[in-house]
Design a protein around this motif. Structure first.
Motif, PDB file in Angstrom:
ATOM      1  N   LYS A   5       0.817  -1.213   0.000  1.00 55.17           N
ATOM      2  CA  LYS A   5       0.000   0.000   0.000  1.00 55.17           C
ATOM      3  C   LYS A   5       0.851   1.263   0.000  1.00 55.17           C
ATOM      4  CE  LYS A   5      -3.556  -2.030   2.990  1.00 55.17           C
ATOM      5  NZ  LYS A   5      -4.244  -1.840   4.281  1.00 55.17           N
ATOM      6  N   LEU A   6       2.082   1.135   0.496  1.00 56.32           N
ATOM      7  CA  LEU A   6       2.951   2.290   0.716  1.00 56.32           C
ATOM      8  C   LEU A   6       4.336   1.979   0.171  1.00 56.32           C
ATOM      9  CD1 LEU A   6       3.162   5.092   2.180  1.00 56.32           C
ATOM     10  CD2 LEU A   6       3.803   3.809   4.232  1.00 56.32           C
ATOM     11  N   PHE A   7       4.863   2.900  -0.654  1.00 49.28           N
ATOM     12  CA  PHE A   7       6.191   2.750  -1.261  1.00 49.28           C
ATOM     13  C   PHE A   7       7.042   3.918  -0.798  1.00 49.28           C
ATOM     14  CE2 PHE A   7       9.381   3.163  -4.574  1.00 49.28           C
ATOM     15  CZ  PHE A   7       9.727   1.834  -4.826  1.00 49.28           C
ATOM     16  N   VAL A   8       8.026   3.642   0.049  1.00 46.53           N
ATOM     17  CA  VAL A   8       8.826   4.684   0.690  1.00 46.53           C
ATOM     18  C   VAL A   8      10.215   4.730   0.066  1.00 46.53           C
ATOM     19  CG1 VAL A   8       9.701   5.560   2.882  1.00 46.53           C
ATOM     20  CG2 VAL A   8       7.525   4.301   2.825  1.00 46.53           C
ATOM     21  N   VAL A  99       4.342  -2.568   3.178  1.00 44.05           N
ATOM     22  CA  VAL A  99       5.255  -1.453   2.918  1.00 44.05           C
ATOM     23  C   VAL A  99       6.499  -1.929   2.174  1.00 44.05           C
ATOM     24  CG1 VAL A  99       6.563   0.443   3.942  1.00 44.05           C
ATOM     25  CG2 VAL A  99       4.462  -0.357   5.058  1.00 44.05           C
ATOM     26  N   ALA A 100       6.816  -1.207   1.097  1.00 47.76           N
ATOM     27  CA  ALA A 100       8.074  -1.408   0.370  1.00 47.76           C
ATOM     28  C   ALA A 100       8.948  -0.183   0.619  1.00 47.76           C
ATOM     29  CB  ALA A 100       7.822  -1.575  -1.122  1.00 47.76           C
ATOM     30  N   TYR A 101      10.239  -0.401   0.731  1.00 49.66           N
ATOM     31  CA  TYR A 101      11.179   0.680   1.015  1.00 49.66           C
ATOM     32  C   TYR A 101      12.402   0.501   0.134  1.00 49.66           C
ATOM     33  CZ  TYR A 101      13.825   4.040   3.858  1.00 49.66           C
ATOM     34  OH  TYR A 101      14.531   5.140   4.293  1.00 49.66           O
ATOM     35  N   ILE A 102      12.874   1.607  -0.447  1.00 51.94           N
ATOM     36  CA  ILE A 102      14.134   1.578  -1.195  1.00 51.94           C
ATOM     37  C   ILE A 102      15.051   2.665  -0.665  1.00 51.94           C
ATOM     38  CG2 ILE A 102      13.145   2.939  -3.101  1.00 51.94           C
ATOM     39  CD1 ILE A 102      15.164   1.333  -4.956  1.00 51.94           C
ATOM     40  N   GLY A 103      16.254   2.263  -0.311  1.00 52.10           N
ATOM     41  CA  GLY A 103      17.256   3.185   0.211  1.00 52.10           C
ATOM     42  C   GLY A 103      18.642   2.657  -0.090  1.00 52.10           C
ATOM     43  N   GLU A 114      11.819  -2.663   9.190  1.00 48.57           N
ATOM     44  CA  GLU A 114      10.398  -2.593   9.550  1.00 48.57           C
ATOM     45  C   GLU A 114       9.465  -2.848   8.364  1.00 48.57           C
ATOM     46  OE1 GLU A 114       9.142  -2.160  12.694  1.00 48.57           O
ATOM     47  OE2 GLU A 114      11.241  -2.352  13.305  1.00 48.57           O
ATOM     48  N   CYS A 115      10.035  -3.051   7.178  1.00 47.85           N
ATOM     49  CA  CYS A 115       9.222  -3.177   5.965  1.00 47.85           C
ATOM     50  C   CYS A 115       9.255  -4.591   5.404  1.00 47.85           C
ATOM     51  CB  CYS A 115       9.720  -2.190   4.909  1.00 47.85           C
ATOM     52  SG  CYS A 115       9.573  -0.476   5.450  1.00 47.85           S
ATOM     53  N   GLY A 116       8.177  -4.958   4.744  1.00 49.18           N
ATOM     54  CA  GLY A 116       8.066  -6.302   4.196  1.00 49.18           C
ATOM     55  C   GLY A 116       8.877  -6.534   2.945  1.00 49.18           C
ATOM     56  N   LEU A 117       9.109  -5.493   2.179  1.00 50.84           N
ATOM     57  CA  LEU A 117       9.834  -5.605   0.926  1.00 50.84           C
ATOM     58  C   LEU A 117      10.857  -4.490   0.874  1.00 50.84           C
ATOM     59  CD1 LEU A 117       9.611  -7.464  -1.540  1.00 50.84           C
ATOM     60  CD2 LEU A 117       8.164  -5.743  -2.598  1.00 50.84           C
ATOM     61  N   VAL A 118      12.109  -4.841   0.619  1.00 53.53           N
ATOM     62  CA  VAL A 118      13.206  -3.874   0.698  1.00 53.53           C
ATOM     63  C   VAL A 118      14.067  -3.957  -0.558  1.00 53.53           C
ATOM     64  CG1 VAL A 118      15.267  -3.233   1.992  1.00 53.53           C
ATOM     65  CG2 VAL A 118      13.249  -4.043   3.211  1.00 53.53           C
ATOM     66  N   GLY A 119      14.287  -2.789  -1.175  1.00 51.46           N
ATOM     67  CA  GLY A 119      15.150  -2.730  -2.340  1.00 51.46           C
ATOM     68  C   GLY A 119      16.270  -1.731  -2.134  1.00 51.46           C
ATOM     69  N   CYS A 120      17.285  -1.847  -2.973  1.00 50.76           N
ATOM     70  CA  CYS A 120      18.390  -0.893  -2.930  1.00 50.76           C
ATOM     71  C   CYS A 120      19.040  -0.802  -4.308  1.00 50.76           C
ATOM     72  CB  CYS A 120      19.424  -1.280  -1.870  1.00 50.76           C
ATOM     73  SG  CYS A 120      20.395  -2.748  -2.238  1.00 50.76           S
ATOM     74  N   MET A 152       8.851  -5.371  -8.135  1.00 50.35           N
ATOM     75  CA  MET A 152       7.853  -5.564  -7.085  1.00 50.35           C
ATOM     76  C   MET A 152       6.499  -5.945  -7.671  1.00 50.35           C
ATOM     77  SD  MET A 152       6.582  -2.624  -4.408  1.00 50.35           S
ATOM     78  CE  MET A 152       5.731  -1.645  -5.647  1.00 50.35           C
ATOM     79  N   LEU A 153       6.127  -5.314  -8.762  1.00 56.00           N
ATOM     80  CA  LEU A 153       4.838  -5.553  -9.390  1.00 56.00           C
ATOM     81  C   LEU A 153       4.915  -6.614 -10.485  1.00 56.00           C
ATOM     82  CD1 LEU A 153       3.663  -1.844  -9.554  1.00 56.00           C
ATOM     83  CD2 LEU A 153       2.907  -3.606  -7.938  1.00 56.00           C
ATOM     84  N   ASN A 154       6.107  -7.172 -10.670  1.00 54.14           N
ATOM     85  CA  ASN A 154       6.335  -8.198 -11.705  1.00 54.14           C
ATOM     86  C   ASN A 154       5.933  -7.732 -13.092  1.00 54.14           C
ATOM     87  OD1 ASN A 154       7.321 -10.313  -9.950  1.00 54.14           O
ATOM     88  ND2 ASN A 154       5.230 -10.414  -9.183  1.00 54.14           N
TER      89      ASN A 154
END
Length: 155
Positions: A5-8, A99-103, A114-120, A152-154
């Motif tokens: 729902k949230l992409f940070v 929640v997905a997070y990229i940093g 704290e997020c379910g999906l993490v990218g970098c 993430m969205l394939n």
């Protein structure tokens, strides 16, 4: 991935190449990738995902870019990003799996945990790569955000 729902996003080193170009009166410019912008402004909303920025620096340039991309959740000057992330999760009724997070660097790790999906990005610090769900082939500022969105969205 269903349920996001949230992409940070972080900014410097993630949405940009991490270089800060300074003149005598402060920050002069940052370079953003148009592909990232399309992913944020077109792809995420089409899937009902709210884009958010949490960054340790404060920049009018980032404010302008966020406005251009219709990002209403812009949180600048937050070195302790976790409180902001938790407030956003509460606001949007998210659990970690939503929640997905990229940093790219150590300031992002506390949120990433704290997020379910993490990218970098490909050029992220090793500590971030060690906990990432997905390591992009693209470097920060070179389309890494769009790549992570598509993965993430394939798409």
């Amino acid at each position: 991935m269903d349920g996001i729902k949230l992409f940070v996003m972080d900014v410097d080193g993630t949405l940009t190449d991490g270089k800060i170009n300074m003149g005598p009166d402060g920050e002069l410019f940052k370079s953003f990738n148009i592909r990232d912008g399309y992913g944020i402004n077109e792809i995420l909303p089409a899937h009902g995902i709210v884009p958010a920025i949490i960054t340790g620096r404060t920049s009018r340039i980032v404010e302008n870019r966020a406005r251009e991309l219709h990002i209403t959740e812009l949180h600048q000057g937050h070195h302790d990003k976790l409180d902001t992330l938790k407030a956003l999760m509460h606001k949007y009724g998210c659990e970690r799996q939503n929640v997905a997070y990229i940093g790219d660097d150590v300031l992002d790790i506390v949120c990433m945990r704290e997020c379910g999906l993490v990218g970098c990005p490909a050029d992220a610090s090793q500590q971030v790569k060690d906990i990432a769900t997905y390591i992009c082939q693209a470097r920060g500022g070179d389309g890494a955000v769009r790549e992570f969105i598509e993965w993430m969205l394939n798409l």
